[in-house]
Write an enzyme that holds these catalytic residues in place. Structure first.
Site, PDB file in Angstrom:
ATOM      1  N   GLY A   1      -6.378  12.010  17.654  1.00 58.80           N
ATOM      2  CA  GLY A   1      -6.540  10.669  18.183  1.00 58.80           C
ATOM      3  C   GLY A   1      -7.967  10.293  18.516  1.00 58.80           C
TER       4      GLY A   1
ATOM      5  N   GLN B   1      -1.144  12.856   5.484  1.00 58.74           N
ATOM      6  CA  GLN B   1      -0.285  11.787   5.981  1.00 58.74           C
ATOM      7  C   GLN B   1       0.054  10.857   4.830  1.00 58.74           C
ATOM      8  OE1 GLN B   1      -0.727   9.937   9.977  1.00 58.74           O
ATOM      9  NE2 GLN B   1      -1.435   8.156   8.834  1.00 58.74           N
ATOM     10  N   THR B   2       1.339  10.552   4.671  1.00 63.48           N
ATOM     11  CA  THR B   2       1.766   9.563   3.681  1.00 63.48           C
ATOM     12  C   THR B   2       2.214   8.312   4.416  1.00 63.48           C
ATOM     13  OG1 THR B   2       4.059  10.374   3.649  1.00 63.48           O
ATOM     14  CG2 THR B   2       2.505  11.387   2.101  1.00 63.48           C
ATOM     15  N   ASN B   3       2.037   7.175   3.755  1.00 63.88           N
ATOM     16  CA  ASN B   3       2.438   5.927   4.391  1.00 63.88           C
ATOM     17  C   ASN B   3       2.831   4.914   3.330  1.00 63.88           C
ATOM     18  OD1 ASN B   3       3.001   4.124   6.430  1.00 63.88           O
ATOM     19  ND2 ASN B   3       0.997   4.262   7.383  1.00 63.88           N
TER      20      ASN B   3
ATOM     21  N   ASP C   1       0.026   5.461   0.447  1.00 66.28           N
ATOM     22  CA  ASP C   1      -1.095   6.311   0.859  1.00 66.28           C
ATOM     23  C   ASP C   1      -0.813   7.800   0.798  1.00 66.28           C
ATOM     24  OD1 ASP C   1      -2.640   4.138   1.647  1.00 66.28           O
ATOM     25  OD2 ASP C   1      -1.970   4.222   3.715  1.00 66.28           O
TER      26      ASP C   1
ATOM     27  N   GLU D   1       4.786   6.109   8.565  1.00 62.69           N
ATOM     28  CA  GLU D   1       4.017   7.326   8.390  1.00 62.69           C
ATOM     29  C   GLU D   1       4.888   8.576   8.438  1.00 62.69           C
ATOM     30  OE1 GLU D   1       3.605   5.246  10.941  1.00 62.69           O
ATOM     31  OE2 GLU D   1       1.630   4.293  10.785  1.00 62.69           O
TER      32      GLU D   1
ATOM     33  N   GLU E   1      -3.262  10.306   2.755  1.00 66.21           N
ATOM     34  CA  GLU E   1      -4.465  10.411   3.578  1.00 66.21           C
ATOM     35  C   GLU E   1      -4.582  11.848   4.076  1.00 66.21           C
ATOM     36  OE1 GLU E   1      -5.346   6.141   5.578  1.00 66.21           O
ATOM     37  OE2 GLU E   1      -3.670   7.236   6.426  1.00 66.21           O
TER      38      GLU E   1
ATOM     39  N   GLU F   1       0.832  -1.203   0.000  1.00 69.41           N
ATOM     40  CA  GLU F   1       0.000   0.000   0.000  1.00 69.41           C
ATOM     41  C   GLU F   1       0.871   1.260   0.000  1.00 69.41           C
ATOM     42  OE1 GLU F   1      -3.377   1.992   2.901  1.00 69.41           O
ATOM     43  OE2 GLU F   1      -3.274  -0.187   2.723  1.00 69.41           O
TER      44      GLU F   1
END
Length: 333
Positions: free
Chosen positions: A206, A124-126, A109, A138, A111, A107
């Site tokens: 969170g 956010q990249t992952n 990402d 992340e 996001e 994957e």
């Protein structure tokens, strides 16, 4: 034998891809490369056929998926995010093969994480390889602009040894394959997805701030769709194209030119708020692909580590709500 004019054209094409520029790549219509994934009437294709609206309301989110699997290439979309109160809202543009490899999926990402009124969206990249969801990679950034005011381009370049994320043709993150990564580097064919969904459990502080459907529908707009890669046969998982000099899907080199690298360093210096490479709670020793920068580490000390609200892979149940055999239908507006 390839003549000099064709060779020159190929060089410019490869360099353009390497620098993250899609201006010379064809923009496709939605129906040329994508199909509805879920959401029914919450997924709307505009009359031009090239712009898509995805919405989230109390009933459902929505999403679409590429018609082909791809092994490497350049994938891009211009996106305009929802405005006003967007806490808990997640808009994702990403690549995955979780539908085919549930236990060992890959994957990549983008996001986009919504926020309360007056606070900016974050991206956010992952990177996951071979089902390494317990090994999150992340990185989180502010964008430096309001992504709800206009369209901005987000792109992923994926080769056999490198991954680069771009915002408006500026590289913001580069991952180079290392021997120690092994299967953690994505190596299997993937589909391209776009989704909007309720991430109240983790997306904003969170889970402290949740989606407020008083402000629904939340609408994300996608345009300038680029799918420039090597399509793969879903059964045999073999490429349906070649990488010769006349191929329409030349695999890019991943070269970042000095000017682009300078822009990347500036972006990361001013806008990055979290990187797994400096998270000593999660990793006592930085993973092998991390290039540790002492100044970068010191600057990130003032940001609290990201709270993910539990195991990361639970999100796939919400994002991949329908598989290819149960795709919904989009409306046209």
């Amino acid at each position: 034998m390839v003549d000099s004019s064709l060779l020159l054209l190929l060089v410019f094409c490869v360099l353009g891809l390497a620098s993250g520029s899609s201006k010379d790549l064809p923009i496709i219509s939605f129906d040329e490369g994508y199909s509805p994934l879920f959401g029914d009437s919450n997924l709307a294709i505009l009359k031009d056929g090239k712009t898509v609206h995805m919405s989230l309301d109390e009933r459902t989110g929505s999403g679409f998926i590429s018609q082909d699997l791809y092994l490497h290439g350049f994938f891009s979309a211009s996106i305009k995010l929802p405005a006003d109160y967007t806490a808990g809202v997640v808009v994702a543009f990403y690549m995955s093969n979780a539908d085919m490899f549930e236990a060992n999926h890959d994957e990549l990402d983008f996001e986009f994480l919504g926020n309360i009124r007056g606070k900016e969206w974050r991206v956010q990249t992952n990177v996951y390889g071979n089902g390494s969801t317990n090994m999150g990679r992340e990185e989180r950034f502010h964008l430096g602009f309001d992504p709800s005011e206009d369209f901005h381009q987000y792109s992923i370049l994926w080769t056999d040894n490198q991954i680069i994320f771009y915002v408006d043709n500026v590289p913001i993150r580069e991952i180079k394959r290392t021997e120690a990564m092994g299967g953690d580097f994505p190596s299997k064919p993937m589909s391209i997805y776009a989704t909007i969904w309720d991430g109240s459990e983790w997306a904003t502080n969170g889970g402290r701030y949740r989606v407020n459907y008083k402000y629904a529908p939340y609408v994300a707009e996608f345009s300038d769709l680029v799918l420039h890669g090597c399509a793969v046969d879903p059964i045999e998982q073999t490429p349906k194209c070649d990488n010769g000099p006349t191929s329409k899907a030349i695999i890019p080199t991943g070269i970042i030119m000095p000017e682009q690298r300078s822009k990347m360093e500036k972006f990361r210096k001013t806008l990055m708020t979290y990187s797994y490479c400096y998270d000593r709670v999660r990793y006592t020793t930085p993973p092998s692909e991390c290039v540790v920068n002492a100044q970068e580490a010191e600057r990130l000390r003032r940001f609290d580590p990201v709270t993910f609200g539990g195991r990361h892979h639970h999100r796939h149940a919400k994002r991949h709500q329908r598989n290819r055999s149960t795709q919904g239908e989009a409306t046209t507006i």
